[in-house]
Every structure is written in structure tokens, then in C-alpha cells.
Write an enzyme that holds these catalytic residues in place. Sequence first.
Site, PDB file in Angstrom:
ATOM      1  N   HIS A  72       0.843  -1.198   0.000  1.00 50.26           N
ATOM      2  CA  HIS A  72       0.000   0.000   0.000  1.00 50.26           C
ATOM      3  C   HIS A  72       0.875   1.244   0.000  1.00 50.26           C
ATOM      4  CE1 HIS A  72      -3.908  -1.961   1.727  1.00 50.26           C
ATOM      5  NE2 HIS A  72      -3.462  -2.552   0.637  1.00 50.26           N
ATOM      6  N   TYR A 201      -9.566   4.807   7.468  1.00 50.42           N
ATOM      7  CA  TYR A 201      -9.787   5.105   8.888  1.00 50.42           C
ATOM      8  C   TYR A 201     -10.836   6.206   8.969  1.00 50.42           C
ATOM      9  CZ  TYR A 201      -5.398   2.647  10.028  1.00 50.42           C
ATOM     10  OH  TYR A 201      -4.412   1.708  10.181  1.00 50.42           O
ATOM     11  N   PRO A 293      -4.591  -0.552  18.632  1.00 48.94           N
ATOM     12  CA  PRO A 293      -4.280  -1.001  17.273  1.00 48.94           C
ATOM     13  C   PRO A 293      -4.397   0.073  16.189  1.00 48.94           C
ATOM     14  CG  PRO A 293      -6.396  -1.899  17.992  1.00 48.94           C
ATOM     15  CD  PRO A 293      -5.803  -1.200  19.167  1.00 48.94           C
ATOM     16  N   LYS A 297       0.769  -0.854  14.987  1.00 55.10           N
ATOM     17  CA  LYS A 297       2.178  -0.899  15.388  1.00 55.10           C
ATOM     18  C   LYS A 297       2.580  -2.128  16.199  1.00 55.10           C
ATOM     19  CE  LYS A 297       3.639   2.880  13.620  1.00 55.10           C
ATOM     20  NZ  LYS A 297       3.555   2.409  12.253  1.00 55.10           N
ATOM     21  N   TYR A 385       3.378   6.308  10.297  1.00 51.38           N
ATOM     22  CA  TYR A 385       2.572   5.157   9.888  1.00 51.38           C
ATOM     23  C   TYR A 385       3.431   4.094   9.184  1.00 51.38           C
ATOM     24  CZ  TYR A 385      -1.547   2.512   8.521  1.00 51.38           C
ATOM     25  OH  TYR A 385      -2.489   1.514   8.385  1.00 51.38           O
TER      26      TYR A 385
HETATM   27  P1  RFL Z   1       1.934 -12.526  21.397  1.00 58.04           P
HETATM   28  O1  RFL Z   1       1.510 -12.573  19.976  1.00 58.04           O
HETATM   29  O2  RFL Z   1       0.892 -12.292  22.407  1.00 58.04           O
HETATM   30  O3  RFL Z   1       2.655 -13.920  21.684  1.00 58.04           O
HETATM   31  C1  RFL Z   1       3.003 -14.318  22.980  1.00 58.04           C
HETATM   32  C2  RFL Z   1       3.098 -15.836  23.005  1.00 58.04           C
HETATM   33  O4  RFL Z   1       3.499 -16.242  24.312  1.00 58.04           O
HETATM   34  C3  RFL Z   1       2.683 -17.313  24.733  1.00 58.04           C
HETATM   35  N1  RFL Z   1       2.636 -17.322  26.192  1.00 58.04           N
HETATM   36  C4  RFL Z   1       3.353 -18.188  26.962  1.00 58.04           C
HETATM   37  N2  RFL Z   1       4.203 -19.169  26.643  1.00 58.04           N
HETATM   38  C5  RFL Z   1       4.749 -19.856  27.663  1.00 58.04           C
HETATM   39  N3  RFL Z   1       4.470 -19.613  28.978  1.00 58.04           N
HETATM   40  C6  RFL Z   1       3.623 -18.635  29.327  1.00 58.04           C
HETATM   41  N4  RFL Z   1       3.349 -18.392  30.620  1.00 58.04           N
HETATM   42  C7  RFL Z   1       3.016 -17.860  28.289  1.00 58.04           C
HETATM   43  N5  RFL Z   1       2.136 -16.839  28.288  1.00 58.04           N
HETATM   44  C8  RFL Z   1       1.931 -16.529  27.014  1.00 58.04           C
HETATM   45  C9  RFL Z   1       1.341 -17.058  24.078  1.00 58.04           C
HETATM   46  O5  RFL Z   1       0.562 -18.250  23.967  1.00 58.04           O
HETATM   47  C10 RFL Z   1       1.761 -16.496  22.720  1.00 58.04           C
HETATM   48  O6  RFL Z   1       1.908 -17.511  21.764  1.00 58.04           O
HETATM   49  O7  RFL Z   1       3.073 -11.457  21.645  1.00 58.04           O
HETATM   50  P2  RFL Z   1       4.278 -10.925  20.690  1.00 58.04           P
HETATM   51  O8  RFL Z   1       5.044 -12.078  20.135  1.00 58.04           O
HETATM   52  O9  RFL Z   1       4.977  -9.887  21.463  1.00 58.04           O
HETATM   53  O10 RFL Z   1       3.526 -10.266  19.436  1.00 58.04           O
HETATM   54  C11 RFL Z   1       2.723  -9.148  19.592  1.00 58.04           C
HETATM   55  C12 RFL Z   1       1.647  -9.089  18.512  1.00 58.04           C
HETATM   56  O11 RFL Z   1       0.971 -10.332  18.474  1.00 58.04           O
HETATM   57  C13 RFL Z   1       0.658  -7.939  18.757  1.00 58.04           C
HETATM   58  O12 RFL Z   1       1.370  -6.786  19.120  1.00 58.04           O
HETATM   59  C14 RFL Z   1      -0.193  -7.619  17.511  1.00 58.04           C
HETATM   60  O13 RFL Z   1      -1.074  -8.656  17.211  1.00 58.04           O
HETATM   61  C15 RFL Z   1      -0.976  -6.329  17.735  1.00 58.04           C
HETATM   62  N6  RFL Z   1      -1.875  -5.975  16.618  1.00 58.04           N
HETATM   63  C16 RFL Z   1      -1.388  -5.392  15.461  1.00 58.04           C
HETATM   64  N7  RFL Z   1      -0.053  -5.244  15.298  1.00 58.04           N
HETATM   65  C17 RFL Z   1       0.439  -4.729  14.129  1.00 58.04           C
HETATM   66  O14 RFL Z   1       1.657  -4.609  14.013  1.00 58.04           O
HETATM   67  N8  RFL Z   1      -0.361  -4.354  13.079  1.00 58.04           N
HETATM   68  C18 RFL Z   1      -1.717  -4.461  13.169  1.00 58.04           C
HETATM   69  O15 RFL Z   1      -2.413  -4.186  12.185  1.00 58.04           O
HETATM   70  C19 RFL Z   1      -2.274  -4.984  14.406  1.00 58.04           C
HETATM   71  N9  RFL Z   1      -3.613  -5.127  14.552  1.00 58.04           N
HETATM   72  C20 RFL Z   1      -3.252  -6.146  16.750  1.00 58.04           C
HETATM   73  C21 RFL Z   1      -4.101  -5.692  15.686  1.00 58.04           C
HETATM   74  C22 RFL Z   1      -3.809  -6.768  17.873  1.00 58.04           C
HETATM   75  C23 RFL Z   1      -5.174  -6.909  17.968  1.00 58.04           C
HETATM   76  N10 RFL Z   1      -5.657  -7.590  19.121  1.00 58.04           N
HETATM   77  C24 RFL Z   1      -6.641  -8.574  19.104  1.00 58.04           C
HETATM   78  C25 RFL Z   1      -4.954  -7.452  20.373  1.00 58.04           C
HETATM   79  C26 RFL Z   1      -5.464  -5.832  15.772  1.00 58.04           C
HETATM   80  C27 RFL Z   1      -6.025  -6.416  16.914  1.00 58.04           C
HETATM   81  C28 RFL Z   1      -7.512  -6.496  16.985  1.00 58.04           C
HETATM   82  C1  PHB Z   2      -6.072  -5.067  10.444  1.00 57.32           C
HETATM   83  O1  PHB Z   2      -6.144  -5.260   9.219  1.00 57.32           O
HETATM   84  O2  PHB Z   2      -6.363  -5.950  11.269  1.00 57.32           O
HETATM   85  C2  PHB Z   2      -5.661  -3.742  10.945  1.00 57.32           C
HETATM   86  C3  PHB Z   2      -5.254  -2.777  10.039  1.00 57.32           C
HETATM   87  C4  PHB Z   2      -4.874  -1.530  10.502  1.00 57.32           C
HETATM   88  C5  PHB Z   2      -4.918  -1.253  11.855  1.00 57.32           C
HETATM   89  C6  PHB Z   2      -5.304  -2.228  12.760  1.00 57.32           C
HETATM   90  C7  PHB Z   2      -5.685  -3.491  12.305  1.00 57.32           C
HETATM   91  O3  PHB Z   2      -4.573  -0.024  12.284  1.00 57.32           O
END
Ligand code: RFL
Ligand code: PHB
Length: 391
Positions: A72, A201, A293, A297, A385
Site C-alpha cells: 500500500h 480510517y 491497534p 504498530k 505510519y
Molecule cells: P503474542 O503474539 O501475544 O505472543 C506471545 C506468546 O506467548 C505465549 N505465552 C506463553 N508461553 C509460555 N508460557 C507462558 N506463561 C506464556 N504466556 C503466554 C502465548 O501463547 C503467545 O503464543 O506477543 P508478541 O510475540 O509480542 O507479538 C505481539 C503481537 O501479536 C501484537 O502486538 C499484535 O497482534 C498487535 N496488533 C497489530 N499489530 C500490528 O503490528 N499491526 C496491526 O495491524 C495490528 N492489529 C493487533 C491488531 C492486535 C489486535 N488484538 C486482538 C490485540 C489488531 C487487533 C484487533
Molecule cells: C487489520 O487489518 O487488522 C488492521 C489494520 C490496521 C490497523 C489495525 C488493524 O490499524
Amino acid sequence: MRTQVAIIGAGPAGLFLAHLLRRAGVDAVVLERRDRAYVEGRVRAGVLEQVTVDLMHRLDLGGRLRAEGMVHTGTNIVADGQLFRIDMAELTGGSTVTVYGQQEVMKDLFDAAEPRGVTVIFDAEDVAPHDIDSARPYVTWRQDGVERRLDCDFIAGCDGYHGISRAAIPADVLKTFERVYPFGWLGVLADVPPCDHELIYSNHERGFALASMRSPTRSRYYVQCGLGERIEDWSDDRFWDELCLRLGDEAAGRVTRGASFEKSIAPLRSFVGEPMRHGRLFLAGDAAHIVPPTGAKGMNLAVSDVVMLAEALTEHYLDGSDAGIDGYSARALARVWKAERFSWWFTGLTHRFPDRDGFDRKMQVAELAYIRGSRAAQLTLAENYVGLPLV
Ligand code: RFL
Ligand code: PHB
């Protein structure tokens, strides 16, 4: 069992770190509480910064990303029903973001793990770090009812926000900073073509909405919702009606409705724990910090943390220098706080705050109008961004 670096958690932070260390010839073992299907199945991030894309290619994991990732060059904002585009590539001298789901990233990381000798132990119960203040830390866990122990030189806490690693830093050392937002995001996945080839957005009086995607045939949409709301009260029809209302006529006219196959509510939070290192324990990713979110980031910050951590650990083993290890927390936090600021600002700009008044709303509208008409303001948004450089 013995290794050089014990990694707790097989999310993006833990697995990228394991692959980076493997590349550098440093031994690591990843301990994950859940199984692969669970970790890979979580619907989360969608937008990769260049830092993350570059890392995928550097690790020779970029094959599917190159073929399927959607590059994008711009993003869109709707204010008061009027849509305007921010040409990120033109403003930043060519930087872009790539839409490629976290689930796909995880699949690529897991698929390559075994063939490359990256060890991941799944279903590890009661994982606990020990003696992080000493030169001989170790990690214990239980598997099939048997107590296990992994001796190591360093422990990387990559176990997400609800993990156990952060709590191993003494309370009088760890400082936490937090903002809990008075709303959440209701997210929906549906196999319908996205309403635009880029993200939209939207700031609407009724609340924020976001149009995103996973592929040319799969849409990811979000609407801001109250914290007490229940999924059961959001039929697909209600969701599509609310989304279209908030996106404004231009975008709503291109929304294809269809049955959703995933629907969930996520709370929004800003959080930082510092320092990101104590003794021989390092924190990375969501274990150390959370962003709302809105700026996309979260996963990208997890990646920049582990790039820095892998550099530091590699320097320790290959060059015999601890400069990187000693500087890790400050270096990582410098980038984290800038992303925290951007995510907080973008959330404030685009959401409806139930506790704010008409003046605050006017400020939002004025700021959006300013961004719409100002190249300088658009550049500020764009450079954050697409992701600030790793320094
Ligand atoms: P994670 O992905 O939470 O992974 C942690 C892992 O550790 C395990 N764990 C354990 N293992 C052993 N012993 C324990 N006691 C443990 N406790 C936990 C878990 O099972 C898991 O497998 O953390 P990590 O690796 O730091 O990664 C972070 C990302 O996953 C997170 O920041 C993103 O998903 C956030 N996020 C977004 N990030 C982006 O860069 N771009 C996006 O567009 C974006 N959109 C989002 C998001 C997160 C969202 N939610 C649901 C929180 C959109 C949403 C809706
Ligand atoms: C997504 O596609 O899940 C998404 C995209 C942009 C955001 C957050 C989540 O800022």
C-alpha cells in the site's frame, strides 16, 4: 537440557528472535504454552512496516509475502463523511506498508522452524524463569505431568501482555505506564472483496470505523464499540449498517456485505513496562508494551525489539562485547515510546470519547481538517505510519 538463550513464547517476537539467533549460530529453545494451531489461528495484526517486511526477506521467509502481500502506497481518512488520501510513498520518498496477516507471518515462521533447526516446545505448562539475577539462570516447566528444566545464559520473555516474564522483574525495579481507553474494537472477517484497495480510517460522530483487508477476496472491518457490549448483540446486519454509516457515503457505496466468519471485541490499551531488561532476563514485544491497534504498530514493535535483541546477543557471543546487551532496553524503549505516542495520538484523533465534550469534538474536527489541507501534517502522519527507522 541446556541452551544459550531460552525464549518464552512462540508469538511473532519469540519466533522471529529464534530464527534470527539460529541464523547467527546462537542456540535457542522456544517454550510455548499453547499448541501451534492456537498461536497460528489468532486473528490479529494485518499491516507490516518495511522493517518487518525487510526482516522476512533477510530471513529468506519472504516467498509468500512477495507473492501475496499487498503493498500500500497510501492510506485514507474519512472526516465528517469526506474521504481524503494520504500518499505515504510520495510524502516519505518511497516508503510503503504491506498488508499480510499475522496468521500468515506465523505460518511462514512455523513452517521454516523445524527444517532450519529452530526448536519450539509446545504445550509447556507453568513456565517459570529462575535466578535471572545470577550468571546461571534457568527455566522450568511441566509437560505431560513431568517437571522439566532448561539451563541457559539468557532468558527472552516474549510471552505477550498476559505472560509471566514481566512479573519476574522486581516490583521496585519495574515502572509501568498505562492508559486504558473507554471503548473497544469490534472486528469482523468476511469473505467479500474489500471496499477499497487501501485502508480507510474513519472518524464519525457515532465512533471510529476501519476498513481493512487480508486479501482481494477477504475483508477485515472494525467499528469502535462500548466495553460492556456483547458479540451476541451484534448481528451481521447490525454490523454492516453501523460500518456503512460511519464510513460515509463514498466508501459505504463500495462495501460488499456478506456472512462474517469471525467476530470479536478487543479492548484498547497503551502500556509500557521499563526497563526491558533485568539481569539476564530481556522483555520483547507485547510482554513489555501494548499499543492501541489504531496505528497498526503492535507486531511491528515486537519485530523491532527482537531485531535489536538479536543484535545484542549476537554481539555478546560472537564479538565478546556486552555493549549491545547493556544498551538494549534504552535503545528499544526509544522506538517504543515514539510508536506509543503515535498510536495514542491517532486513537485520540479518530475515536469518540464518551467522557469528552463538544469542545474536544471541535478540536478533533479542526485537526482532521488541518491534516487534510497540510502537506506537513500529512508527512508527519505518513512517516510514523510507515514506521520510524531503527536507530
Ligand atoms: P503474542 O503474539 O501475544 O505472543 C506471545 C506468546 O506467548 C505465549 N505465552 C506463553 N508461553 C509460555 N508460557 C507462558 N506463561 C506464556 N504466556 C503466554 C502465548 O501463547 C503467545 O503464543 O506477543 P508478541 O510475540 O509480542 O507479538 C505481539 C503481537 O501479536 C501484537 O502486538 C499484535 O497482534 C498487535 N496488533 C497489530 N499489530 C500490528 O503490528 N499491526 C496491526 O495491524 C495490528 N492489529 C493487533 C491488531 C492486535 C489486535 N488484538 C486482538 C490485540 C489488531 C487487533 C484487533
Ligand atoms: C487489520 O487489518 O487488522 C488492521 C489494520 C490496521 C490497523 C489495525 C488493524 O490499524
